[in-house]
Design a protein around this motif. Sequence first.
Motif, short mmCIF file in Angstrom:
data_model
loop_
_atom_site.label_atom_id
_atom_site.label_comp_id
_atom_site.label_asym_id
_atom_site.label_seq_id
_atom_site.Cartn_x
_atom_site.Cartn_y
_atom_site.Cartn_z
N ALA A 59 0.83 -1.21 0.00
CA ALA A 59 0.00 0.00 0.00
C ALA A 59 0.85 1.25 0.00
O ALA A 59 0.56 2.23 -0.70
CB ALA A 59 -0.93 0.00 1.22
N ALA A 113 2.37 1.61 -3.43
CA ALA A 113 1.44 1.59 -4.56
C ALA A 113 1.35 2.95 -5.23
O ALA A 113 1.38 3.99 -4.57
CB ALA A 113 0.05 1.16 -4.09
N GLN A 114 1.25 2.94 -6.52
CA GLN A 114 1.08 4.18 -7.28
C GLN A 114 -0.38 4.61 -7.19
O GLN A 114 -1.29 3.84 -7.47
CB GLN A 114 1.47 3.97 -8.74
CG GLN A 114 1.39 5.25 -9.57
CD GLN A 114 1.83 5.01 -11.00
OE1 GLN A 114 2.20 3.90 -11.35
NE2 GLN A 114 1.78 6.04 -11.82
N ILE A 115 -0.62 5.84 -6.76
CA ILE A 115 -1.98 6.33 -6.60
C ILE A 115 -2.57 6.66 -7.97
O ILE A 115 -2.03 7.47 -8.73
CB ILE A 115 -2.01 7.60 -5.71
CG1 ILE A 115 -1.36 7.30 -4.36
CG2 ILE A 115 -3.45 8.07 -5.52
CD1 ILE A 115 -2.01 6.16 -3.60
N VAL A 116 -3.68 6.02 -8.26
CA VAL A 116 -4.37 6.24 -9.54
C VAL A 116 -5.60 7.10 -9.27
O VAL A 116 -6.50 6.70 -8.54
CB VAL A 116 -4.79 4.89 -10.17
CG1 VAL A 116 -5.46 5.14 -11.52
CG2 VAL A 116 -3.58 3.99 -10.34
N VAL A 145 -9.22 5.83 -9.76
CA VAL A 145 -9.68 4.71 -8.92
C VAL A 145 -9.86 5.20 -7.50
O VAL A 145 -8.98 5.87 -6.94
CB VAL A 145 -8.67 3.54 -8.94
CG1 VAL A 145 -9.16 2.40 -8.08
CG2 VAL A 145 -8.44 3.07 -10.37
N PRO A 168 -10.09 5.39 -3.42
CA PRO A 168 -9.16 4.85 -2.43
C PRO A 168 -9.51 3.46 -1.95
O PRO A 168 -8.64 2.60 -1.84
CB PRO A 168 -9.25 5.88 -1.29
CG PRO A 168 -9.64 7.15 -1.95
CD PRO A 168 -10.55 6.75 -3.07
N GLN A 210 -11.13 1.20 -3.45
CA GLN A 210 -10.93 0.21 -4.50
C GLN A 210 -9.46 -0.21 -4.60
O GLN A 210 -9.16 -1.37 -4.85
CB GLN A 210 -11.40 0.77 -5.84
CG GLN A 210 -12.91 0.98 -5.93
CD GLN A 210 -13.33 1.64 -7.22
OE1 GLN A 210 -12.56 2.36 -7.85
NE2 GLN A 210 -14.56 1.40 -7.63
N GLN A 211 -8.57 0.75 -4.39
CA GLN A 211 -7.15 0.43 -4.42
C GLN A 211 -6.78 -0.51 -3.27
O GLN A 211 -6.04 -1.47 -3.44
CB GLN A 211 -6.32 1.71 -4.34
CG GLN A 211 -6.54 2.63 -5.53
CD GLN A 211 -5.68 3.87 -5.46
OE1 GLN A 211 -4.47 3.76 -5.33
NE2 GLN A 211 -6.28 5.04 -5.54
N LYS A 246 -8.20 -4.00 -3.81
CA LYS A 246 -7.36 -4.75 -4.77
C LYS A 246 -6.13 -5.33 -4.07
O LYS A 246 -5.78 -6.50 -4.28
CB LYS A 246 -6.93 -3.82 -5.91
CG LYS A 246 -6.00 -4.46 -6.94
CD LYS A 246 -6.70 -5.56 -7.74
CE LYS A 246 -5.93 -5.95 -8.99
NZ LYS A 246 -4.58 -6.46 -8.71
#
Length: 498
Positions: free
Chosen positions: A59, A62-65, A68, A70, A72-73, A76
Amino acid sequence: MFDDLQKRLSSAFRRFRVSGVLTEANMTEGLREVRAALLEADVNYNVVQDFMAKVREKAVGAQIVKSVRPEQQIVKLVHDELVETMGPSDPSIRFEKTGPTVIMLCGLQGSGKTTTSGKLAKLLSAHERKPMLVAADLQRPAAVEQLKVVGEQIGVPVFSREGADPVKLCQDAVAEANRQGRDTIILDTAGRLHVDDELMAELVQIEKKVKPHQVFFVCDAMTGQDAVASADAFNKALELDGVILTKLDGDARGGAALSVRKVTGVPVKFVGKGEKLDKLEPFDPERLVGQMLGMGDIVGLVNAAQEAVDEEEARLQQERMAKGKFDLEDFRKQIVNIKKMGSVQSVMGMFPGMGDVAETMGGIDADGEVRRIQGIIDSMTPRERSRPDLIDIGRRRRIAAGAGVEPSAVSGLVKQFDAMAGLVKQMSQMSMFDRLKSMANLGRAAARNPAGKLAAPKIGTGKRLSPKEREKLKKQREKEERKRRREERDNRDRPAEP
């Protein structure tokens, strides 16, 4: 299945949804709840610690998209790590090229070994194997008789001998299997209420003398950490080749399913999800994790639909619906197909995002309501099913008496059917997935309207209607209601047709 774990994880993920932005602070708080959810689900403490360390590490890196959300990230990340913790998937059985393959099932008393022996034999029979069951549990009263009954139900021979030594019995079973040309032997061994030296000594002797090619531990998933500790003890004594998790359909927490692979290092081969002898499935961590996280189980849904719906019958119904033909007999068949697939709650739980439907239904007996609807239709004559407009007040009273309901329930069902009939053409253009979803919505509507005053279930994308569209729909329903009342008055004095 996994209801408690699913609720706690959903609560944890909602924290990310409220904030809208993934920060170190809310990530720490949310992951703390994920950790608490896993511990309350009776997941092994060391497994939880290792799991959370890996999720936290991923986490942070992880690259923040931006596209998407939060939660959902995080979902995943949790999903992928849960799959890795429970997997990899390996439902294979190594069969011998010459001579019968011997599979030894072991486990504690009450874990479901005898039933699982039958389930495994049935599953192997479906794959063109020729199994033989061996009644080697000479400790539990009636265990031999139970296995004989199971064997008779699935058409598989059972080898047994009263008063025999379990080790000698298993050795003789191998010789008998060779004589009969059976290519797979399943040893249903004895269990105890807990792990003890006497039990282990007997199993070790069977393994030493018979030399089974595969040793599977049958594990009651509902016992949580006790099951995992037992699996670890059996593995150290027998060197297990796999685990079979039973009673998974009744496991609300999921601790055993999540822990056993990590603690023992032994793969889960199969899972039992019901008492029926065809309820043994190859273990699939992706599907299981999807259910734990409320993502549904599309594979299970499709399998259940294929088992429940006759292909030819489905084709004929599709043709009728495409022509705009849909009567109460068709309606009844749809309900029967849904019932074959399982309870309304279980079917809806297979749809992504609908895992919490049992909670939102407030504990109402949806299946009872669906049975009530079927009872009403069953009390009608074939002519009334094909022509609901013939059902006047006299017919309603007769149908209600036959179904054991109030006449208002019959009126409510007819109203609902009238509303549904107008949507038949739209349904005919749907995929099987959307049709099943609309029928599942019917079950939910039935549960929420015990008086029988049901509205048409929403179909398709679920797009919110505009005020103008709602007003148009309201006027249309009022017009249909006036028409129904007018026809009812016209039919009131008309004698009922035979």
